[in-house]
Scaffold this motif. Structure first.
Motif, mmCIF file in Angstrom:
data_model
loop_
_atom_site.group_PDB
_atom_site.id
_atom_site.type_symbol
_atom_site.label_atom_id
_atom_site.label_comp_id
_atom_site.label_asym_id
_atom_site.label_seq_id
_atom_site.Cartn_x
_atom_site.Cartn_y
_atom_site.Cartn_z
ATOM 1 N N ALA A 222 49.906 45.622 31.257
ATOM 2 C CA ALA A 222 49.728 47.038 30.701
ATOM 3 C C ALA A 222 50.601 48.012 31.560
ATOM 4 O O ALA A 222 50.924 49.138 31.041
ATOM 5 N N LEU A 223 50.963 47.810 32.774
ATOM 6 C CA LEU A 223 51.620 48.554 33.727
ATOM 7 C C LEU A 223 52.981 48.290 33.878
ATOM 8 O O LEU A 223 53.649 48.889 34.656
ATOM 9 N N LYS A 224 53.532 47.003 33.396
ATOM 10 C CA LYS A 224 54.740 46.432 33.639
ATOM 11 C C LYS A 224 55.255 45.653 32.648
ATOM 12 O O LYS A 224 54.252 44.816 32.117
ATOM 13 N N ASN A 225 56.604 45.405 32.474
ATOM 14 C CA ASN A 225 56.818 44.651 31.433
ATOM 15 C C ASN A 225 57.264 43.071 32.274
ATOM 16 O O ASN A 225 58.370 43.219 33.133
ATOM 17 N N LEU A 226 56.712 42.032 31.858
ATOM 18 C CA LEU A 226 56.687 40.636 32.539
ATOM 19 C C LEU A 226 57.898 39.757 31.745
ATOM 20 O O LEU A 226 57.763 38.714 32.308
ATOM 21 N N GLU A 227 58.374 40.391 30.742
ATOM 22 C CA GLU A 227 59.311 39.405 30.002
ATOM 23 C C GLU A 227 60.377 38.591 30.863
ATOM 24 O O GLU A 227 60.745 37.329 30.633
ATOM 25 N N LYS A 228 60.947 39.408 31.977
ATOM 26 C CA LYS A 228 62.025 38.914 32.680
ATOM 27 C C LYS A 228 61.422 38.165 33.966
ATOM 28 O O LYS A 228 62.369 37.778 34.546
ATOM 29 N N GLU A 229 60.208 38.065 34.088
ATOM 30 C CA GLU A 229 59.820 37.411 35.252
ATOM 31 C C GLU A 229 60.089 35.832 35.236
ATOM 32 O O GLU A 229 59.595 35.263 34.094
ATOM 33 N N PRO A 230 59.965 35.155 36.336
ATOM 34 C CA PRO A 230 60.103 33.519 36.286
ATOM 35 C C PRO A 230 58.956 33.238 36.017
ATOM 36 O O PRO A 230 57.686 33.888 36.106
ATOM 37 N N PRO B 58 44.483 53.611 25.954
ATOM 38 C CA PRO B 58 44.996 55.059 25.460
ATOM 39 C C PRO B 58 44.127 55.457 24.226
ATOM 40 O O PRO B 58 44.044 56.627 24.015
ATOM 41 N N GLY B 59 44.084 54.368 23.108
ATOM 42 C CA GLY B 59 43.550 54.539 21.830
ATOM 43 C C GLY B 59 41.863 54.992 22.188
ATOM 44 O O GLY B 59 41.171 55.838 21.494
ATOM 45 N N THR B 60 41.234 53.819 22.633
ATOM 46 C CA THR B 60 39.618 54.042 22.573
ATOM 47 C C THR B 60 39.183 54.588 23.839
ATOM 48 O O THR B 60 37.974 54.870 24.064
ATOM 49 N N LYS B 61 40.086 54.961 24.785
ATOM 50 C CA LYS B 61 39.460 55.279 26.296
ATOM 51 C C LYS B 61 38.513 54.372 27.049
ATOM 52 O O LYS B 61 37.738 55.060 27.686
ATOM 53 N N LYS B 62 38.725 53.045 26.505
ATOM 54 C CA LYS B 62 37.768 52.092 27.298
ATOM 55 C C LYS B 62 38.363 51.538 28.178
ATOM 56 O O LYS B 62 39.628 51.333 27.894
ATOM 57 N N LYS B 63 37.831 50.699 28.981
ATOM 58 C CA LYS B 63 38.402 49.874 30.255
ATOM 59 C C LYS B 63 38.622 48.584 29.285
ATOM 60 O O LYS B 63 37.918 48.045 28.740
ATOM 61 N N ARG B 64 39.717 47.988 29.703
ATOM 62 C CA ARG B 64 40.055 46.743 29.367
ATOM 63 C C ARG B 64 41.013 45.995 30.360
ATOM 64 O O ARG B 64 41.473 46.769 31.387
ATOM 65 N N PRO B 65 41.300 44.686 30.259
ATOM 66 C CA PRO B 65 41.887 44.165 31.288
ATOM 67 C C PRO B 65 43.351 44.479 31.392
ATOM 68 O O PRO B 65 44.084 44.742 30.311
ATOM 69 N N ARG B 66 43.935 44.787 32.622
ATOM 70 C CA ARG B 66 45.296 44.775 32.745
ATOM 71 C C ARG B 66 46.113 43.744 32.098
ATOM 72 O O ARG B 66 47.216 44.172 31.531
ATOM 73 N N GLN C 233 41.262 46.599 35.826
ATOM 74 C CA GLN C 233 41.184 47.067 34.750
ATOM 75 C C GLN C 233 41.970 48.302 34.502
ATOM 76 O O GLN C 233 42.206 49.105 35.245
ATOM 77 N N VAL C 234 42.288 48.694 33.035
ATOM 78 C CA VAL C 234 43.016 50.025 32.828
ATOM 79 C C VAL C 234 42.371 50.593 31.657
ATOM 80 O O VAL C 234 41.557 49.987 30.885
ATOM 81 N N GLU C 235 42.552 51.763 31.358
ATOM 82 C CA GLU C 235 42.028 52.387 30.454
ATOM 83 C C GLU C 235 42.813 52.380 29.223
ATOM 84 O O GLU C 235 44.303 52.631 29.126
#
Length: 377
Positions: A86-94, A251-259, A247-249
Motif C-alpha cells: 500500500a505504500l510502495k510499488n513492488l512490481e520491479k523488485e526482484p 482511504p475508502g473505509t477508514k479501517k485498518k488493513r494489512p499493508r 497495518q494501514v488505513e
C-alpha cells in the motif's frame, strides 16, 4: 577650433561597470538553472537498481521475471509472494525480496503425461548452398503421433528488444532591459536497456492441471496451514521482517488493513535460456549559453570648450551651428558594447553489459497459478 577635453563621460564608465556586473549575474543565474535542470534529468535514479531494470525488461515479455536467473526454479515450486504494498510499488523488485519458496510438489508424472500428448516435428536441416533449394527433413513416423518419451525441451523464441526512456529540460530567457542579452541552457538524459535471449526453452503444465494441484496442496490436512494469511505472513517475516504485519488505513473505509497483500503461487511454466546478452546504457548531456552586449543607448557629452586655433592651423573650421552651441551633440556608441558571451558543455555516460553462455539452462521467467490466503476455512 578643436575639442580640448575629449575624455569619456563618467556616466559611460558607470554604465560599462553596471552592464558587466549584470552579465556576471546573468551567467550565475544561468549556471544555477542549468545545474538544477541537469540534476532533474540525471539518468541514474538512486532507487533503480540493475535487478529492477532487468525485471522491468523481462516483464515486457508478459512473464514473471526471475533475478538473478537461476537453475533451481522448476514447475511444481510453491511460493508465498508479496503482490502489493500500500505504500510502495513492488512490481520491479526482484523475486528474492518479495517471495519465499515454501515447498516443491513432484509433478513429474503430470509433465510426462502432458508432453506424451504433444507433437514433435522434425528438426530443421542446415541451410543449403547458394542456388540450391532448402529441403526439409521428413519424419519416419506420423508427426501427429503421440510420443512415449521426450529427450529435449520445447523451444521458445523471444525477440530482442530495447526499453528507452528520455528526460529533457530547456531554459531560455531574453531581456535586454535587465540582463542586457540572452541566456539559456538545456539538459537531457537517456536510459536504455537492451535484452537479447538466445537458445530459449520452456516447459509447463496446462492451467487446469496446475490449478488442481495447488488446490490439493492448500486443502491437504497437513499443508493447508501454509495457505492461511497468518502462516503466510509468519513465513514472509523471514524475508522482510516484522513489517510484514504492518497495518494501514484504507482511504475508502477508514479501517485498518494489512499493508502487504500476499498470495500463494504454484509455478506452472518455466522459461529457460542457455545464453543471454543484457546491456544497460545511461547517458546525460547538457549545454548552457549566456550572451550580453546589446547596444548601449547614446550617452550625452558635456559642452566642449572651444578655442580659436585658426591662425596656427592655417585653415578655418566650418560649422553649421553658431560658435559655442554644441549642447545637442551626442557620442556614437562604442564599436563593442560591454557584455558576456560564454557556452558550457557537460555530460556523463555509463554502460553495463553482460554476455553469458551457460553450461546448463537457467530460469529467467515463469508463470504461475495463485491462491489468496484466507482464514483456513
Amino acid at each position: 577650433m578643436s575639442v580640448t577635453d575629449g575624455r569619456p563621460s563618467p556616466a559611460n564608465g558607470h554604465l560599462f561597470l553596471k552592464r558587466t556586473a549584470i552579465g556576471v549575474v546573468a551567467l550565475g543565474a544561468l549556471g544555477a538553472a542549468a545545474y538544477f535542470s541537469f540534476r532533474w534529468v540525471e539518468p541514474v535514479p538512486a532507487e533503480m537498481s540493475v535487478a529492477q531494470q532487468w525485471n522491468e525488461a523481462i516483464a515486457r515479455l508478459g512473464i514473471e521475471p526471475v533475478y538473478p536467473p537461476q537453475e533451481d526454479i522448476a514447475v511444481g515450486d510453491v511460493f508465498v509472494l508479496i503482490t502489493d504494498d500500500a505504500l510502495k510499488n513492488l512490481e520491479k523488485e526482484p523475486i528474492a525480496v518479495k517471495a519465499l519458496k515454501l515447498w516443491h510438489l513432484d509433478l513429474s508424472a503430470q509433465l510426462e503425461q502432458t508432453y506424451a500428448e504433444m507433437y514433435k516435428f522434425p528438426e530443421t536441416p542446415d541451410p543449403p548452398g547458394d542456388g540450391k533449394p532448402w529441403k526439409f527433413t521428413s519424419s519416419q513416423n506420423s508427426i501427429f503421433g503421440t510420443q512415449t518419451t521426450r529427450g529435449d525441451l520445447p523451444l521458445v523464441l523471444f525477440p530482442g528488444f530495447t526499453i528507452a526512456s528520455t528526460r529533457a529540460a530547456n531554459i531560455r530567457a531574453n531581456s535586454p532591459r535587465w540582463f542586457g542579452g540572452a541566456f539559456g541552457g538545456s539538459a537531457a538524459s537517456d536510459v536504455t536497456t537492451e535484452v537479447r535471449i538466445s537458445a530459449a526453452e520452456s516447459y509447463g503444465l496446462p492451467g487446469l492441471i496446475a490449478e488442481h494441484e495447488l488446490t490439493k496442496f492448500c486443502r491437504d490436512p497437513v499443508m493447508k496451514l501454509q495457505c492461511t494469511d497468518a502462516e503466510a505472513r509468519k513465513q514472509m517475516s523471514i524475508v522482510v521482517g516484522s513489517k510484514i504485519f504492518d497495518q494501514v488505513e484504507d482511504p475508502g473505509t477508514k479501517k485498518k488493513r494489512p499493508r502487504y497483500a500476499l498470495e500463494i503461487a504454484l509455478v506452472s511454466r518455466v522459461f529457460l535460456t542457455r545464453s543471454m546478452h543484457t546491456t544497460i546504457r545511461r547517458a546525460g548531456r547538457g549545454s548552457a549559453l549566456a550572451s550580453g552586449g546589446a547596444e548601449m543607448p547614446p550617452v550625452p557629452l558635456p559642452p566642449a570648450r572651444l578655442e580659436d586655433n585658426s591662425a596656427s592651423a592655417g585653415t578655418p573650421v566650418a560649422s553649421g551651428k553658431p560658435e559655442g552651441d554644441v549642447t545637442g551633440e551626442t557620442a556614437k556608441p562604442a564599436p563593442t558594447s560591454p557584455g558576456v558571451t560564454t557556452s558550457l558543455q557537460f555530460g556523463n555516460s555509463s554502460v553495463i553489459s553482460t554476455v553469458d553462455i551457460l553450461q546448463r539452462p537457467v530460469a529467467f521467467g515463469y508463470r504461475s497459478v495463485r491462491w489468496i490466503p484466507g482464514d483456513g476455512s
